[in-house]
Design a protein around this motif. Structure first.
Motif, PDB file in Angstrom:
ATOM      1  N   LYS A 245      -7.598  -5.746  -6.339  1.00 46.57           N
ATOM      2  CA  LYS A 245      -6.996  -5.634  -5.001  1.00 46.57           C
ATOM      3  C   LYS A 245      -7.221  -6.917  -4.204  1.00 46.57           C
ATOM      4  CE  LYS A 245      -7.211  -0.629  -4.827  1.00 46.57           C
ATOM      5  NZ  LYS A 245      -7.717   0.575  -4.182  1.00 46.57           N
ATOM      6  N   GLN A 248      -4.800  -9.506  -5.356  1.00 44.07           N
ATOM      7  CA  GLN A 248      -3.454  -9.227  -4.852  1.00 44.07           C
ATOM      8  C   GLN A 248      -3.340  -9.670  -3.389  1.00 44.07           C
ATOM      9  OE1 GLN A 248      -3.580  -4.985  -6.221  1.00 44.07           O
ATOM     10  NE2 GLN A 248      -1.445  -5.351  -6.682  1.00 44.07           N
ATOM     11  N   ASN A 249      -4.373  -9.400  -2.627  1.00 37.62           N
ATOM     12  CA  ASN A 249      -4.343  -9.753  -1.206  1.00 37.62           C
ATOM     13  C   ASN A 249      -4.383 -11.261  -0.958  1.00 37.62           C
ATOM     14  OD1 ASN A 249      -4.031  -7.189  -0.211  1.00 37.62           O
ATOM     15  ND2 ASN A 249      -6.237  -6.771  -0.242  1.00 37.62           N
ATOM     16  N   GLN A 256       2.842 -10.103   4.023  1.00 37.31           N
ATOM     17  CA  GLN A 256       1.829  -9.136   4.464  1.00 37.31           C
ATOM     18  C   GLN A 256       2.495  -7.821   4.873  1.00 37.31           C
ATOM     19  OE1 GLN A 256      -0.010 -11.649   7.496  1.00 37.31           O
ATOM     20  NE2 GLN A 256      -1.880 -11.674   6.264  1.00 37.31           N
ATOM     21  N   VAL A 289      -4.694   0.550   2.714  1.00 37.80           N
ATOM     22  CA  VAL A 289      -4.371  -0.859   2.970  1.00 37.80           C
ATOM     23  C   VAL A 289      -4.398  -1.092   4.476  1.00 37.80           C
ATOM     24  CG1 VAL A 289      -2.980  -1.175   0.886  1.00 37.80           C
ATOM     25  CG2 VAL A 289      -1.855  -0.405   2.989  1.00 37.80           C
ATOM     26  N   GLN A 290      -4.457  -2.350   4.871  1.00 37.51           N
ATOM     27  CA  GLN A 290      -4.370  -2.661   6.305  1.00 37.51           C
ATOM     28  C   GLN A 290      -3.252  -3.681   6.526  1.00 37.51           C
ATOM     29  OE1 GLN A 290      -8.383  -3.816   7.194  1.00 37.51           O
ATOM     30  NE2 GLN A 290      -7.996  -5.956   6.679  1.00 37.51           N
ATOM     31  N   THR A 292      -2.904  -6.672   7.206  1.00 42.37           N
ATOM     32  CA  THR A 292      -2.976  -8.032   6.644  1.00 42.37           C
ATOM     33  C   THR A 292      -2.928  -8.047   5.110  1.00 42.37           C
ATOM     34  OG1 THR A 292      -5.357  -7.820   6.830  1.00 42.37           O
ATOM     35  CG2 THR A 292      -4.237  -9.056   8.585  1.00 42.37           C
ATOM     36  N   CYS A 293      -2.929  -6.878   4.490  1.00 41.07           N
ATOM     37  CA  CYS A 293      -2.908  -6.827   3.016  1.00 41.07           C
ATOM     38  C   CYS A 293      -1.573  -7.297   2.464  1.00 41.07           C
ATOM     39  CB  CYS A 293      -3.133  -5.388   2.538  1.00 41.07           C
ATOM     40  SG  CYS A 293      -4.826  -4.853   2.700  1.00 41.07           S
ATOM     41  N   ARG A 294      -1.603  -7.704   1.207  1.00 42.35           N
ATOM     42  CA  ARG A 294      -0.372  -8.125   0.532  1.00 42.35           C
ATOM     43  C   ARG A 294      -0.119  -7.204  -0.658  1.00 42.35           C
ATOM     44  NH1 ARG A 294       0.825 -13.258   2.575  1.00 42.35           N
ATOM     45  NH2 ARG A 294      -0.935 -14.187   3.657  1.00 42.35           N
ATOM     46  N   ARG A 295      -0.489  -5.955  -0.515  1.00 42.70           N
ATOM     47  CA  ARG A 295      -0.305  -4.992  -1.602  1.00 42.70           C
ATOM     48  C   ARG A 295      -0.157  -3.591  -1.038  1.00 42.70           C
ATOM     49  NH1 ARG A 295      -4.844  -1.995  -1.646  1.00 42.70           N
ATOM     50  NH2 ARG A 295      -3.958  -0.810  -3.336  1.00 42.70           N
ATOM     51  N   SER A 296       0.497  -2.736  -1.796  1.00 47.70           N
ATOM     52  CA  SER A 296       0.487  -1.293  -1.551  1.00 47.70           C
ATOM     53  C   SER A 296       0.928  -0.676  -2.861  1.00 47.70           C
ATOM     54  CB  SER A 296       1.435  -0.894  -0.405  1.00 47.70           C
ATOM     55  OG  SER A 296       2.766  -1.262  -0.701  1.00 47.70           O
ATOM     56  N   SER A 312       0.313   4.333  -0.688  1.00 42.28           N
ATOM     57  CA  SER A 312      -0.833   3.895   0.130  1.00 42.28           C
ATOM     58  C   SER A 312      -0.787   4.497   1.524  1.00 42.28           C
ATOM     59  CB  SER A 312      -0.805   2.377   0.273  1.00 42.28           C
ATOM     60  OG  SER A 312      -0.803   1.764  -0.984  1.00 42.28           O
TER      61      SER A 312
END
Ligand SMILES: C[S@@+](CC[C@H](N)C(=O)[O-])C[C@H]1O[C@@H](n2cnc3c(N)ncnc32)[C@H](O)[C@@H]1O
Length: 397
Positions: A245, A248-249, A256, A289-290, A292-296, A312
C-alpha cells in the motif's frame, strides 16, 4: 473516417458508450442491448437517442443482427461464470449461453464487424469461453490482442484488474507480427515488446495463455522472500500488505483520491458515515484510504451493503492516525472501541465518487428514482471508461 456503426451488447449503464465518446472515434451506437430494468433506465436517461433493446441477446435473430449492419461489437458478458471466487461454471453456466450464441452468429453474419472489444473479469483468460472466443476469431480471420490491465495504468487510483480483448478484421491494415502473451500494459507502451495484434496466419492454435506477474498490486501477494511477510502489524494487515500500500501511495503517475471526491459532501456526509454496528463488527476488515492516497480497491456491486472486499472506505479525519486507533483496539470495551473508531470519521465513497473513480464523465447522472443501493450495484457491474477508451483508440488507429 465516417462514423462507425456500433452495437453495445450487455450495455448496462453504458460504460462502453462513454468510452467510445471519450475515445474521439466517430461513431453511432445503432443498438444497445440489455435485460436489466434498472440499468436500462439509467442508460436511457443518459442516452435518450440511442436505440435500447430490452431483450435477451440469444432471443435476437441472425436476420435482426444483419439488419443492423454494424462495424463494431462492444461487449462485457456476465462475469459470474468466470470469477475466481465463484463456482467457475464457465461455458456450462447458463449465463454464458448468450455469449456462446454471439460466437455462433459471428461466422454467419452477412457482413462481419471490423472491430470487436470484449471486457471481462480476471479468470476469463483461463476459461473455455475464452478458448472458444479466440478460436472463432481466428477462424473468422481476425487479428487480436489480449490485455490484463487496471485503471492505475491511466493514472486513476483504483484497482480493477480486468481482461480485455481487442480484435480487428484482418482486412484492416495491421502489423503481421505475433504476440500470444496476454499483455499487462497497453499495447506498444514502453513496457511491452509485443506488437499490438496477433495475426491468425502466424499464430499457434489457442492454448493456455501466459500471464507473467499480475500488474495489479492488489493481486500480487506472493513475496515469499520476506520471512516477516505474514506477521500482522495491526488491523489484520501484514508487513507485506502495508509495504504494498505504501508503494502504491508513492506512485506519482497515479492521481490522488482527493481529485475524485465530491466537493459538497460535508452537507450530506451523515448518509455515508459507517454506522456503529459496522464499525464494531468489521473494522479490522475495512480497506481504509484517505484523500492523499493514490490507491483504492475495486468497487463491487455489494458496496455499501457488505464490507469485506467490496471497495475502500474513506478516512475523513486527517489528524487521527490509523495506528493510534487500531494499535490497542482489542484491549478496549465495546463502547471505548467505538469511540476510538469514530475518531477516524470513516465514510463510504458516494456513488458519484465511485463513478468518478471509474472514469465516468460529469455529464453522467442517475434518474431521481434510483436508490443508492441500486447505484452501487450497477456501478459495480460496469467498467473503467478511461481504460476502455484507450483500448478503443489502440484498436481503431
Ligand atoms: C457485466 S454487466 C455489463 C455492464 C456494462 N458494460 C456497463 O457499463 O454497465 C453485464 C450485463 O449483461 C446483462 N445481461 C446478462 N445476460 C444477458 C442476456 N442474455 N441478454 C442481454 N443482457 C444480458 C446484465 O443485465 C448486465 O447489465
Amino acid at each position: 473516417m465516417s462514423g462507425l456503426r456500433v452495437i453495445e451488447l450487455y450495455s448496462g449503464i453504458g460504460g462502453m458508450h462513454y468510452a467510445l465518446k471519450d475515445s474521439g472515434i466517430p461513431y453511432q451506437v445503432v443498438a444497445a442491448i440489455d435485460i436489466n430494468p434498472t440499468a436500462n433506465q439509467i442508460y436511457k436517461h443518459n442516452f435518450p437517442d440511442t436505440p435500447l433493446w430490452n431483450k435477451t441477446i440469444e432471443g435476437i435473430t441472425l436476420d435482426d443482427f444483419n439488419k443492423l449492419s454494424f462495424d463494431m461489437i462492444l461487449m462485457s458478458p456476465p462475469c459470474q461464470p468466470f470469477t475466481r471466487i465463484g463456482l467457475q461454471g464457465d461455458i456450462a453456466d447458463p449465463r454464458t449461453k448468450s455469449f456462446l450464441y454471439i460466437l455462433d452468429l459471428l461466422p454467419r453474419l452477412c457482413r462481419r464487424p471490423r472491430f470487436i472489444l470484449l471486457e471481462n473479469v480476471k479468470g476469463f483468460e483461463t476459461s473455455s469461453a475464452r478458448e472458444r472466443l479466440v478460436k472463432t476469431l481466428m477462424e473468422c480471420g481476425y487479428t487480436y490482442q489480449e490485455v490484463m490491465i487496471s485503471p492505475t495504468s491511466v493514472g486513476i487510483p483504483n484497482s480493477r484488474l480486468r481482461y480485455y480483448l481487442i480484435a480487428k478484421s484482418s482486412t484492416e491494415n495491421f502489423s503481421t507480427d505475433t504476440c500470444s502473451k496476454i499483455l499487462e500494459a497497453f499495447p506498444h507502451s514502453a513496457d511491452n515488446d509485443c506488437p499490438a495484434f496477433l495475426n491468425p496466419a502466424e499464430s499457434n492454435p489457442p492454448e493456455e495463455p501466459t500471464v507473467s506477474s499480475p500488474s495489479d498490486p492488489d493481486a500480487c501477494l506472493t513475496g515469499e522472500e520476506d520471512p516477516q511477510r505474514d506477521q500482522v502489524l495491526y488491523k489484520l494487515e501484514t508487513r507485506m500488505d502495508a509495504q504494498r500500500k505504501m508503494n502504491q501511495n508513492k506512485d506519482v503517475s497515479v492521481r490522488q483520491i482527493q481529485d475524485f471526491l465530491e466537493p459538497q459532501i460535508e452537507d450530506n456526509i451523515e448518509n455515508y458515515l459507517l454506522p456503529p454496528k459496522t464499525l464494531l463488527r468489521y473494522a479490522l476488515l475495512l480497506d481504509i484510504v484517505q484523500p492523499t492516497c493514490r490507491r483504492s480497491v475495486c468497487f463491487t456491486k455489494g458496496y455499501g451493503r457488505y464490507v469485506e472486499g467490496t471497495g475502500s472506505v474513506l478516512k475523513c479525519c486527517m489528524e487521527t492516525e490509523m495506528e493510534s486507533v487500531f494499535g490497542g483496539l482489542d484491549q478496549y470495551s465495546e463502547e471505548e472501541k467505538l469511540q476510538q473508531l469514530l475518531r477516524l470519521k470513516l465514510r463510504y465513497f458516494t456513488p458519484r465518487e465511485v463513478a468518478n473513480l471509474m472514469g465516468f464523465p460529469q455529464s453522467f447522472s442517475f434518474p431521481e428514482q434510483i436508490s443508492t443501493k441500486q447505484k452501487y450495484r450497477v456501478l459495480g457491474n460496469s467498467l473503467n471508461v478511461m481504460v476502455v477508451a484507450r483500448l478503443l483508440q489502440l484498436m481503431v488507429s
